[in-house]
Design a protein around this motif. Structure first.
Motif, PDB file in Angstrom:
ATOM      1  N   VAL A  91       0.833  -1.205   0.000  1.00 18.73           N
ATOM      2  CA  VAL A  91       0.000   0.000   0.000  1.00 18.73           C
ATOM      3  C   VAL A  91       0.865   1.251   0.000  1.00 18.73           C
ATOM      4  O   VAL A  91       0.631   2.196  -0.771  1.00 18.73           O
ATOM      5  CB  VAL A  91      -0.942   0.002   1.229  1.00 18.73           C
ATOM      6  CG1 VAL A  91      -1.607   1.357   1.400  1.00 18.73           C
ATOM      7  CG2 VAL A  91      -1.997  -1.088   1.086  1.00 18.73           C
ATOM      8  N   VAL A  92       1.896   1.273   0.843  1.00 16.52           N
ATOM      9  CA  VAL A  92       2.737   2.467   0.976  1.00 16.52           C
ATOM     10  C   VAL A  92       3.571   2.678  -0.279  1.00 16.52           C
ATOM     11  O   VAL A  92       3.803   3.820  -0.689  1.00 16.52           O
ATOM     12  CB  VAL A  92       3.641   2.346   2.217  1.00 16.52           C
ATOM     13  CG1 VAL A  92       4.472   3.585   2.399  1.00 16.52           C
ATOM     14  CG2 VAL A  92       2.791   2.133   3.452  1.00 16.52           C
ATOM     15  N   THR A  93       4.004   1.580  -0.905  1.00 25.03           N
ATOM     16  CA  THR A  93       4.811   1.684  -2.120  1.00 25.03           C
ATOM     17  C   THR A  93       4.066   2.439  -3.211  1.00 25.03           C
ATOM     18  O   THR A  93       4.662   3.164  -4.009  1.00 25.03           O
ATOM     19  CB  THR A  93       5.190   0.277  -2.630  1.00 25.03           C
ATOM     20  OG1 THR A  93       5.780  -0.450  -1.557  1.00 25.03           O
ATOM     21  CG2 THR A  93       6.151   0.345  -3.794  1.00 25.03           C
ATOM     22  N   ALA A  94       2.736   2.259  -3.252  1.00 23.90           N
ATOM     23  CA  ALA A  94       1.931   2.889  -4.303  1.00 23.90           C
ATOM     24  C   ALA A  94       1.942   4.409  -4.195  1.00 23.90           C
ATOM     25  O   ALA A  94       1.779   5.102  -5.204  1.00 23.90           O
ATOM     26  CB  ALA A  94       0.499   2.370  -4.243  1.00 23.90           C
ATOM     27  N   ILE A  95       2.134   4.945  -2.986  1.00 21.24           N
ATOM     28  CA  ILE A  95       2.015   6.397  -2.790  1.00 21.24           C
ATOM     29  C   ILE A  95       3.031   7.145  -3.660  1.00 21.24           C
ATOM     30  O   ILE A  95       2.664   8.028  -4.437  1.00 21.24           O
ATOM     31  CB  ILE A  95       2.198   6.764  -1.296  1.00 21.24           C
ATOM     32  CG1 ILE A  95       1.084   6.124  -0.453  1.00 21.24           C
ATOM     33  CG2 ILE A  95       2.185   8.286  -1.118  1.00 21.24           C
ATOM     34  CD1 ILE A  95       1.300   6.271   1.056  1.00 21.24           C
ATOM     35  N   LEU A 260      14.624  -1.817  10.193  1.00 25.41           N
ATOM     36  CA  LEU A 260      13.290  -1.717  10.799  1.00 25.41           C
ATOM     37  C   LEU A 260      12.473  -2.981  10.523  1.00 25.41           C
ATOM     38  O   LEU A 260      11.839  -3.540  11.429  1.00 25.41           O
ATOM     39  CB  LEU A 260      12.587  -0.490  10.222  1.00 25.41           C
ATOM     40  CG  LEU A 260      11.478   0.176  11.021  1.00 25.41           C
ATOM     41  CD1 LEU A 260      11.965   0.572  12.405  1.00 25.41           C
ATOM     42  CD2 LEU A 260      10.974   1.402  10.272  1.00 25.41           C
ATOM     43  N   GLY A 261      12.492  -3.440   9.272  1.00 24.49           N
ATOM     44  CA  GLY A 261      11.722  -4.627   8.902  1.00 24.49           C
ATOM     45  C   GLY A 261      12.208  -5.882   9.599  1.00 24.49           C
ATOM     46  O   GLY A 261      11.405  -6.743   9.988  1.00 24.49           O
ATOM     47  N   SER A 262      13.529  -5.997   9.789  1.00 31.73           N
ATOM     48  CA  SER A 262      14.092  -7.180  10.451  1.00 31.73           C
ATOM     49  C   SER A 262      13.583  -7.298  11.882  1.00 31.73           C
ATOM     50  O   SER A 262      13.338  -8.405  12.376  1.00 31.73           O
ATOM     51  CB  SER A 262      15.618  -7.118  10.441  1.00 31.73           C
ATOM     52  OG  SER A 262      16.115  -7.142   9.119  1.00 31.73           O
ATOM     53  N   VAL A 263      13.399  -6.150  12.554  1.00 35.33           N
ATOM     54  CA  VAL A 263      12.921  -6.163  13.947  1.00 35.33           C
ATOM     55  C   VAL A 263      11.410  -6.372  13.999  1.00 35.33           C
ATOM     56  O   VAL A 263      10.909  -7.243  14.718  1.00 35.33           O
ATOM     57  CB  VAL A 263      13.301  -4.852  14.661  1.00 35.33           C
ATOM     58  CG1 VAL A 263      12.683  -4.796  16.054  1.00 35.33           C
ATOM     59  CG2 VAL A 263      14.823  -4.714  14.745  1.00 35.33           C
ATOM     60  N   SER A 276       6.472  -1.698   6.656  1.00 33.46           N
ATOM     61  CA  SER A 276       6.422  -0.821   5.482  1.00 33.46           C
ATOM     62  C   SER A 276       5.878   0.559   5.855  1.00 33.46           C
ATOM     63  O   SER A 276       6.392   1.589   5.412  1.00 33.46           O
ATOM     64  CB  SER A 276       5.581  -1.455   4.359  1.00 33.46           C
ATOM     65  OG  SER A 276       4.247  -1.651   4.779  1.00 33.46           O
ATOM     66  N   PHE A 277       4.834   0.602   6.700  1.00 32.83           N
ATOM     67  CA  PHE A 277       4.288   1.883   7.140  1.00 32.83           C
ATOM     68  C   PHE A 277       5.307   2.627   8.006  1.00 32.83           C
ATOM     69  O   PHE A 277       5.504   3.835   7.860  1.00 32.83           O
ATOM     70  CB  PHE A 277       2.992   1.669   7.928  1.00 32.83           C
ATOM     71  CG  PHE A 277       1.764   1.614   7.062  1.00 32.83           C
ATOM     72  CD1 PHE A 277       0.981   2.727   6.880  1.00 32.83           C
ATOM     73  CD2 PHE A 277       1.409   0.449   6.420  1.00 32.83           C
ATOM     74  CE1 PHE A 277      -0.146   2.687   6.076  1.00 32.83           C
ATOM     75  CE2 PHE A 277       0.287   0.392   5.615  1.00 32.83           C
ATOM     76  CZ  PHE A 277      -0.502   1.514   5.435  1.00 32.83           C
ATOM     77  N   ALA A 278       5.942   1.884   8.925  1.00 35.55           N
ATOM     78  CA  ALA A 278       6.924   2.513   9.818  1.00 35.55           C
ATOM     79  C   ALA A 278       8.109   3.053   9.027  1.00 35.55           C
ATOM     80  O   ALA A 278       8.631   4.132   9.333  1.00 35.55           O
ATOM     81  CB  ALA A 278       7.399   1.504  10.862  1.00 35.55           C
ATOM     82  N   ALA A 279       8.544   2.306   7.996  1.00 37.45           N
ATOM     83  CA  ALA A 279       9.681   2.754   7.182  1.00 37.45           C
ATOM     84  C   ALA A 279       9.342   4.038   6.435  1.00 37.45           C
ATOM     85  O   ALA A 279      10.171   4.955   6.331  1.00 37.45           O
ATOM     86  CB  ALA A 279      10.074   1.655   6.188  1.00 37.45           C
ATOM     87  N   GLU A 305       9.773  -0.897   0.605  1.00 37.85           N
ATOM     88  CA  GLU A 305       9.977  -2.183  -0.072  1.00 37.85           C
ATOM     89  C   GLU A 305      11.039  -3.020   0.636  1.00 37.85           C
ATOM     90  O   GLU A 305      10.906  -4.235   0.767  1.00 37.85           O
ATOM     91  CB  GLU A 305      10.370  -1.959  -1.538  1.00 37.85           C
ATOM     92  CG  GLU A 305       9.199  -1.780  -2.467  1.00 37.85           C
ATOM     93  CD  GLU A 305       8.248  -2.953  -2.456  1.00 37.85           C
ATOM     94  OE1 GLU A 305       8.662  -4.084  -2.778  1.00 37.85           O
ATOM     95  OE2 GLU A 305       7.074  -2.758  -2.107  1.00 37.85           O
ATOM     96  N   SER A 306      12.110  -2.355   1.088  1.00 39.99           N
ATOM     97  CA  SER A 306      13.139  -3.068   1.852  1.00 39.99           C
ATOM     98  C   SER A 306      12.557  -3.569   3.172  1.00 39.99           C
ATOM     99  O   SER A 306      12.795  -4.708   3.581  1.00 39.99           O
ATOM    100  CB  SER A 306      14.330  -2.148   2.131  1.00 39.99           C
ATOM    101  OG  SER A 306      14.875  -1.658   0.927  1.00 39.99           O
ATOM    102  N   ALA A 307      11.761  -2.722   3.824  1.00 40.68           N
ATOM    103  CA  ALA A 307      11.191  -3.086   5.123  1.00 40.68           C
ATOM    104  C   ALA A 307      10.234  -4.256   5.014  1.00 40.68           C
ATOM    105  O   ALA A 307      10.289  -5.188   5.827  1.00 40.68           O
ATOM    106  CB  ALA A 307      10.480  -1.875   5.732  1.00 40.68           C
ATOM    107  N   ASN A 308       9.342  -4.238   4.004  1.00 42.17           N
ATOM    108  CA  ASN A 308       8.368  -5.337   3.945  1.00 42.17           C
ATOM    109  C   ASN A 308       9.020  -6.659   3.547  1.00 42.17           C
ATOM    110  O   ASN A 308       8.570  -7.729   3.967  1.00 42.17           O
ATOM    111  CB  ASN A 308       7.145  -4.988   3.080  1.00 42.17           C
ATOM    112  CG  ASN A 308       7.425  -4.872   1.603  1.00 42.17           C
ATOM    113  OD1 ASN A 308       8.220  -5.606   1.030  1.00 42.17           O
ATOM    114  ND2 ASN A 308       6.748  -3.945   0.958  1.00 42.17           N
TER     115      ASN A 308
END
Length: 502
Positions: A91-95, A260-263, A276-279, A305-308
């Motif tokens: 969702v966030v990637t689309a923005i 962020l995504g790893s945690v 993804s939202f947090a990133a 994208e990296s986070a998700n």
């Protein structure tokens, strides 16, 4: 040395011809279902579960895992090109990704998404291999109160994420929370707000809202303006790979998103989505000029994208080590392990080391396969931009309708998505961003469940949320975020930064 010997065992298992073949099949299927709107990894893995009876456990799980993290790669394609996020984490990637496509920079967006995903997936797999036991101990400390507080923090963060009016962002979150209440009560078993419509007793499917609000709503918005003024898919493509400036801006975002995504991926309850939202929120926070976000900033693609992808890889930790599925796909993976006679939980590492370490090693191989698969395909996806919109939008609608129908082999989802398409167009005209609505819709039922569980465990004592240190810290962070955003000086700067261009 134990880690090296375990990885040697894993690569020995993963590099057999059978396992390499099924890893490739999983990655290819994952990419395809990510690209096709409406066909997500949950539906695909559910349909493929009967086929694993004929396979050994290791190749079966390697294939299913490849479908899951492969879909994270492919999901960004439709989000960037046609503004239809097939997966909640896209969702966030689309923005910003879709805005880059409108500016003729779809190639740079897609390649940065693929390369960022590869790096994040590789690092997260290393985290999975090295830190599974200690990270699992962190997850042990999260009870219902902590999960509720974490989700409150996620919703507050999405207000910061949304551009434009704070009131509109809060209204969208509340609407999402209300839509999430349309389901069957998990404790009493009584349908709520279903209006005696049988199809609503299980709730509204995420894909229906995502396709309706983002996909159909965008199509209606594009068709509502004369073709001469329609920016979508009309500009020349400027290049398939990121420029040096793009790489300079994207590289730190990839590193931050990976960490962020790893945690967050370890935490049950939608780690890849929250990541993804947090990133995206983090990228806005650290940017000197946040006004570029929402208008085609490559950091808004590379970071989430990296986070998700990192979150998708590390979400295997609670499933493999605790037997606790953090999301719907991991629940299906637990089902697949049960089908093969393997009891998910801590004993998998000791009783089935070839399966455990072979699956981890296959993720490195799978990530390499995915970047090799995806980069050459970028040119093919870009060709979509040359198709006149009058031919393209009916094809998009056909794919969307097929995906919606196959959710439950029922026309109802198609009609419901059409209704949400009209609502999405209304949001477009009112200047409301739909991303917070989706986050509220996804987190709402989980928030309610954890709230009720926490109150049951504390015998109705609301102070349980502030007497538990971890829960209190998360709520304090959420409160601090609200206070900071409401400060007159910060609020004024935020309005200046996120002022929408006409």
């Amino acid at each position: 040395m134990d880690l090296l010997s375990n990885l040697a065992l894993g690569f020995g298992a993963a590099f057999t011809l059978q396992n390499l073949f099924y890893c490739f099949i999983g990655c290819l299927l994952g990419t395809l279902i990510g690209v096709l709107p409406g066909l997500g990894p949950v539906a695909t893995i559910a349909m493929l579960l009967p086929s694993i009876y004929a396979l050994d456990a290791t190749p079966a799980l390697i294939m299913l895992a490849g479908i899951y993290y492969g879909a994270q790669y492919g999901g960004s394609t439709t989000a960037i090109l046609i503004n239809v996020p097939g997966e909640s984490s896209s969702v966030v990637t689309a923005i910003d990704g879709y805005q880059m496509a409108r500016q003729g920079r779809a190639g740079a967006a897609l390649s940065s998404a693929a390369l960022g995903s590869f790096f994040a997936g590789s690092v997260a797999t290393l985290v999975l291999a090295a830190f599974a036991p200690p990270l699992t101990e962190v997850a042990f400390k999260f009870g219902p109160a902590e999960y509720f507080s974490l989700m409150v923090l996620g919703l507050i963060g999405s207000v910061v994420l949304a551009s434009g009016s704070l009131i509109k962002a809060i209204a969208m979150i509340l609407l999402g929370l209300l839509l999430g209440q349309i389901n069957t009560d998990v404790i009493s078993g009584v349908p709520r707000f279903s209006f005696d419509i049988a199809e609503l007793s299980d709730g509204i499917d995420f894909v229906v809202i995502a396709m309706g609000v983002f996909g159909f709503g965008e199509i209606i918005a594009n068709l509502s303006v004369p073709s001469a003024h329609r920016e979508v898919f009309t500009k020349d493509v400027k290049g398939l790979m990121p420029t040096k400036e793009d790489i300079r801006m994207a590289a730190p975002a990839v590193l931050r998103g990976t960490a962020l995504g790893s945690v967050l991926g370890v935490l049950p309850g939608g780690g890849a989505l929250l990541a993804s939202f947090a990133a995206y929120t983090l990228e806005k926070k650290v940017a000197k000029d946040a006004s570029r976000f929402g208008k085609g900033d490559i950091r808004g693609v590379a970071g989430p994208e990296s986070a998700n992808n990192a979150g998708a890889q590390t979400s295997f930790i609670p499933m493999l080590t605790l037997g606790i599925p953090p999301n719907a796909v991991m629940a299906l993976m637990v089902g697949a392990m049960t089908i093969k006679g393997i009891q998910p939980g801590p004993q998998v590492m000791s009783s089935n080391p070839e399966l455990f370490w072979g699956l981890i090693a296959s993720m490195w191989i799978g990530n390499l396969m995915l970047v090799i698969l995806n980069l050459p395909l970028i040119g093919i996806w870009i060709k979509l931009l040359t198709v006149p919109y009058r031919f393209l939008f009916p094809a998009i609608m056909v794919f969307c309708c097929i995906g919606l129908y196959t959710l439950n082999n029922n026309n109802f989802h198609v009609y419901l998505a059409a209704l949400f398409g009209l609502i999405g167009y209304a949001f477009y005209k009112l200047g409301c961003e739909p991303a917070p609505l989706l986050l509220g819709f996804i987190l709402g039922p989980m928030m309610e469940e954890n709230l009720r569980r926490a109150l049951l465990l504390s015998r109705g004592d609301w102070t349980a949320f502030v007497t538990r240190p971890l829960s209190a810290s998360l709520l304090a962070a959420a409160a601090a975020m609200v206070i900071i955003v409401l400060l007159p000086n910060i609020r004024r700067k935020r309005e200046e930064a996120f002022q929408e261009a006409d």
